[in-house]
Each structure stands twice: as C-alpha cells, then as structure tokens.
Design a protein around this motif. Structure first.
Motif, PDB file in Angstrom:
ATOM      1  N   MET A 123     -88.278 127.458   5.791  1.00 55.14           N
ATOM      2  CA  MET A 123     -87.770 128.626   6.514  1.00 55.14           C
ATOM      3  C   MET A 123     -86.658 128.250   7.487  1.00 55.14           C
ATOM      4  N   VAL A 124     -86.826 127.159   8.206  1.00 52.44           N
ATOM      5  CA  VAL A 124     -85.811 126.735   9.169  1.00 52.44           C
ATOM      6  C   VAL A 124     -84.540 126.268   8.444  1.00 52.44           C
ATOM      7  N   ALA A 125     -84.704 125.561   7.327  1.00 51.95           N
ATOM      8  CA  ALA A 125     -83.533 125.129   6.555  1.00 51.95           C
ATOM      9  C   ALA A 125     -82.798 126.332   5.971  1.00 51.95           C
ATOM     10  N   ALA A 126     -83.545 127.333   5.500  1.00 50.01           N
ATOM     11  CA  ALA A 126     -82.923 128.555   4.978  1.00 50.01           C
ATOM     12  C   ALA A 126     -82.150 129.275   6.077  1.00 50.01           C
ATOM     13  N   SER A 127     -82.711 129.305   7.277  1.00 49.38           N
ATOM     14  CA  SER A 127     -82.045 129.938   8.406  1.00 49.38           C
ATOM     15  C   SER A 127     -80.759 129.201   8.761  1.00 49.38           C
ATOM     16  N   ALA A 128     -80.806 127.888   8.790  1.00 48.88           N
ATOM     17  CA  ALA A 128     -79.613 127.107   9.121  1.00 48.88           C
ATOM     18  C   ALA A 128     -78.515 127.300   8.077  1.00 48.88           C
ATOM     19  N   ASN A 129     -78.886 127.308   6.804  1.00 48.03           N
ATOM     20  CA  ASN A 129     -77.885 127.512   5.745  1.00 48.03           C
ATOM     21  C   ASN A 129     -77.288 128.909   5.806  1.00 48.03           C
ATOM     22  N   PHE A 135     -71.083 131.964   9.829  1.00 50.43           N
ATOM     23  CA  PHE A 135     -69.966 131.453  10.626  1.00 50.43           C
ATOM     24  C   PHE A 135     -68.751 131.092   9.772  1.00 50.43           C
ATOM     25  N   GLU A 136     -68.937 130.851   8.490  1.00 51.50           N
ATOM     26  CA  GLU A 136     -67.855 130.385   7.625  1.00 51.50           C
ATOM     27  C   GLU A 136     -67.390 131.433   6.610  1.00 51.50           C
ATOM     28  N   ILE A 137     -67.530 132.713   6.915  1.00 48.24           N
ATOM     29  CA  ILE A 137     -67.168 133.766   5.958  1.00 48.24           C
ATOM     30  C   ILE A 137     -65.698 133.669   5.549  1.00 48.24           C
ATOM     31  N   ASN A 139     -63.545 131.126   5.662  1.00 48.91           N
ATOM     32  CA  ASN A 139     -63.256 129.931   4.863  1.00 48.91           C
ATOM     33  C   ASN A 139     -63.865 130.037   3.465  1.00 48.91           C
ATOM     34  N   ASP A 140     -65.071 130.596   3.370  1.00 51.50           N
ATOM     35  CA  ASP A 140     -65.708 130.762   2.061  1.00 51.50           C
ATOM     36  C   ASP A 140     -64.937 131.746   1.183  1.00 51.50           C
ATOM     37  N   ALA A 141     -64.327 132.736   1.799  1.00 52.16           N
ATOM     38  CA  ALA A 141     -63.558 133.722   1.033  1.00 52.16           C
ATOM     39  C   ALA A 141     -62.294 133.117   0.429  1.00 52.16           C
ATOM     40  N   LYS A 142     -61.797 132.036   0.992  1.00 51.70           N
ATOM     41  CA  LYS A 142     -60.560 131.414   0.508  1.00 51.70           C
ATOM     42  C   LYS A 142     -60.784 130.482  -0.687  1.00 51.70           C
ATOM     43  N   MET A 143     -61.969 129.914  -0.810  1.00 49.32           N
ATOM     44  CA  MET A 143     -62.222 128.924  -1.864  1.00 49.32           C
ATOM     45  C   MET A 143     -62.833 129.576  -3.097  1.00 49.32           C
ATOM     46  N   LYS A 144     -62.354 129.155  -4.268  1.00 53.66           N
ATOM     47  CA  LYS A 144     -62.888 129.712  -5.514  1.00 53.66           C
ATOM     48  C   LYS A 144     -64.381 129.445  -5.672  1.00 53.66           C
ATOM     49  N   ARG A 145     -64.815 128.262  -5.278  1.00 53.21           N
ATOM     50  CA  ARG A 145     -66.208 127.867  -5.450  1.00 53.21           C
ATOM     51  C   ARG A 145     -67.156 128.726  -4.623  1.00 53.21           C
ATOM     52  N   THR A 146     -66.709 129.219  -3.464  1.00 52.30           N
ATOM     53  CA  THR A 146     -67.599 129.927  -2.548  1.00 52.30           C
ATOM     54  C   THR A 146     -67.290 131.414  -2.387  1.00 52.30           C
ATOM     55  N   MET A 147     -66.246 131.911  -3.020  1.00 55.66           N
ATOM     56  CA  MET A 147     -65.857 133.307  -2.789  1.00 55.66           C
ATOM     57  C   MET A 147     -66.836 134.318  -3.394  1.00 55.66           C
ATOM     58  N   ARG A 148     -67.726 133.890  -4.295  1.00 52.93           N
ATOM     59  CA  ARG A 148     -68.693 134.812  -4.887  1.00 52.93           C
ATOM     60  C   ARG A 148     -70.037 134.809  -4.164  1.00 52.93           C
ATOM     61  N   ARG A 149     -70.126 134.139  -3.053  1.00 58.21           N
ATOM     62  CA  ARG A 149     -71.354 134.163  -2.254  1.00 58.21           C
ATOM     63  C   ARG A 149     -71.549 135.557  -1.669  1.00 58.21           C
ATOM     64  N   PRO A 150     -72.756 135.881  -1.227  1.00 58.82           N
ATOM     65  CA  PRO A 150     -73.037 137.252  -0.769  1.00 58.82           C
ATOM     66  C   PRO A 150     -72.164 137.752   0.378  1.00 58.82           C
ATOM     67  N   LEU A 151     -71.855 136.918   1.349  1.00 59.53           N
ATOM     68  CA  LEU A 151     -71.067 137.383   2.494  1.00 59.53           C
ATOM     69  C   LEU A 151     -69.582 137.552   2.184  1.00 59.53           C
ATOM     70  N   PRO A 152     -68.895 136.574   1.598  1.00 59.21           N
ATOM     71  CA  PRO A 152     -67.476 136.787   1.299  1.00 59.21           C
ATOM     72  C   PRO A 152     -67.234 137.885   0.260  1.00 59.21           C
ATOM     73  N   ILE A 156     -73.569 141.736   1.009  1.00 57.38           N
ATOM     74  CA  ILE A 156     -74.480 141.898   2.145  1.00 57.38           C
ATOM     75  C   ILE A 156     -73.632 141.761   3.408  1.00 57.38           C
ATOM     76  N   SER A 157     -74.007 142.482   4.446  1.00 56.65           N
ATOM     77  CA  SER A 157     -73.198 142.466   5.668  1.00 56.65           C
ATOM     78  C   SER A 157     -73.535 141.236   6.521  1.00 56.65           C
ATOM     79  N   PRO A 158     -72.592 140.797   7.347  1.00 53.01           N
ATOM     80  CA  PRO A 158     -72.873 139.665   8.236  1.00 53.01           C
ATOM     81  C   PRO A 158     -74.019 139.946   9.207  1.00 53.01           C
ATOM     82  N   ALA A 159     -74.129 141.196   9.676  1.00 48.51           N
ATOM     83  CA  ALA A 159     -75.235 141.535  10.583  1.00 48.51           C
ATOM     84  C   ALA A 159     -76.580 141.416   9.865  1.00 48.51           C
ATOM     85  N   HIS A 160     -76.634 141.868   8.621  1.00 46.89           N
ATOM     86  CA  HIS A 160     -77.869 141.762   7.839  1.00 46.89           C
ATOM     87  C   HIS A 160     -78.234 140.291   7.631  1.00 46.89           C
ATOM     88  N   ALA A 161     -77.249 139.480   7.287  1.00 44.53           N
ATOM     89  CA  ALA A 161     -77.501 138.054   7.082  1.00 44.53           C
ATOM     90  C   ALA A 161     -77.941 137.380   8.376  1.00 44.53           C
TER      91      ALA A 161
END
Length: 177
Positions: A123-129, A135-137, A139-152, A156-161
């Motif tokens: 649970m704590v590791a999931a929270s940290a990730n 915090f990295e929305i 930067n994640d939106a700029k990279m092809k590898r991470t742009m399909r994650r839920p936040l970028p 799902i909204s940043p407040a929900h996350a």
C-alpha cells in the motif's frame, strides 16, 4: 447451436439475442412484442399477468444494466489504480521486504505479521508511485513511453489520484504501525 470454434460465451450471446433482441439498449421495447402477443392470444386476467411479467422483466433488465455499469466502473478504476500504483514494481518491493522479514524473524516466522508487513508495504509503495505520477504529469505527457498513463491521458483526474494515494498511503502506514 455449437459449431467448430464457438465458445460457451458466444453461444450464450447468440441464444440471448434470439430470446431478447436488444435488452440492454431498450429493455421495455424489446419485451413489448412478447407482452402484446400474449395479451392478444389470451383473456383479460392473463393479459394483466403478462403485463406484470413484462414490467418485472423490464425492471430486471434495468437492474442488470445498472449492475453492468457498476462492474464496468470497477474494472475501469481498478485498471487506473493498477497503473497508478505500478503494481508489478511494487511487488518487487514487497518481495524484498517480505524476504527481510522472514530472514530477520529467527526460527519461527509470524505469518500474521508477515501478511501485515507485505500488505502495508504494498500500500505504501503504491501510494509513493501514484504521488510520483501526480507530480510528474507534464513530463509524462511529453514521453511516448508514459503518455498513455492514466494522468497524462486524462483517464483520471490529478485530484482523484492524489486522494487515492493519500488514502492508500495512510492505510498502509497504519497497517505497518
């Protein structure tokens, strides 16, 4: 009904489609021909009974549709939480902490303590990730590898996350304490 490569699920869908043409999108109109056919072929008391049956079937179809939407929502958010928590990476952290707990416990391993330790660590590791992704929305939106994650991707909204991360992190910390 069953042919070479047909599965049980496809056979069930075909059978249901023959019984009720479209109960999900329009449950009342799909049952109306059945009710009107019964009413025209029988007397007045059975017509009232068939209307009651049609209403009950329509209500059951509506409840089934609502239950389907709840299961779809659980599947949707479950998938988002799985991706936010980076569950496979967190499982490696849990394996490391579980191995440390077993090695440090001596001759007798407390199974309940091991379970609480592994669950709290997960649970704590999931929270940290999740917080890292909050915090990295940008930067994640700029990279092809991470742009399909839920936040970028906006699934799902940043407040929900952040609420998810806070609640899971607090529960995991309490479990570890």
């Amino acid at each position: 009904m069953w042919r070479g490569g047909a599965t049980a699920a496809s056979a069930a869908r075909a059978f249901r489609s023959r019984l009720l043409p479209d109960p999900i999108h329009n449950p009342v109109t799909s049952l109306a021909p059945v009710a009107s056919a019964r009413a025209s072929s029988s007397s007045a008391p059975s017509a009232a009974a068939s209307n009651t049956i049609a209403e009950a079937a329509a209500a059951a179809a509506a409840v089934s549709q609502q239950a389907g939407s709840v299961s779809d929502a659980l599947r949707y958010y479950g998938r988002c939480y799985w991706e936010l928590s980076k569950a496979r990476l967190s499982a490696l952290v849990v394996a490391t902490s579980g191995a440390g707990y077993v090695l440090g416990s001596g001759n007798i391993v407390d199974i309940a303590g091991l379970c609480f330790t592994c669950t709290g660590t997960m649970m704590v590791a999931a929270s940290a990730n999740t917080l890292n992704q909050v915090f990295e929305i940008k930067n994640d939106a700029k990279m092809k590898r991470t742009m399909r994650r839920p936040l970028p991707s906006g699934r799902i909204s940043p407040a929900h996350a952040a609420m998810w991360a806070t609640s899971v992190g607090a529960a995991g910390t309490a479990l570890l304490a």
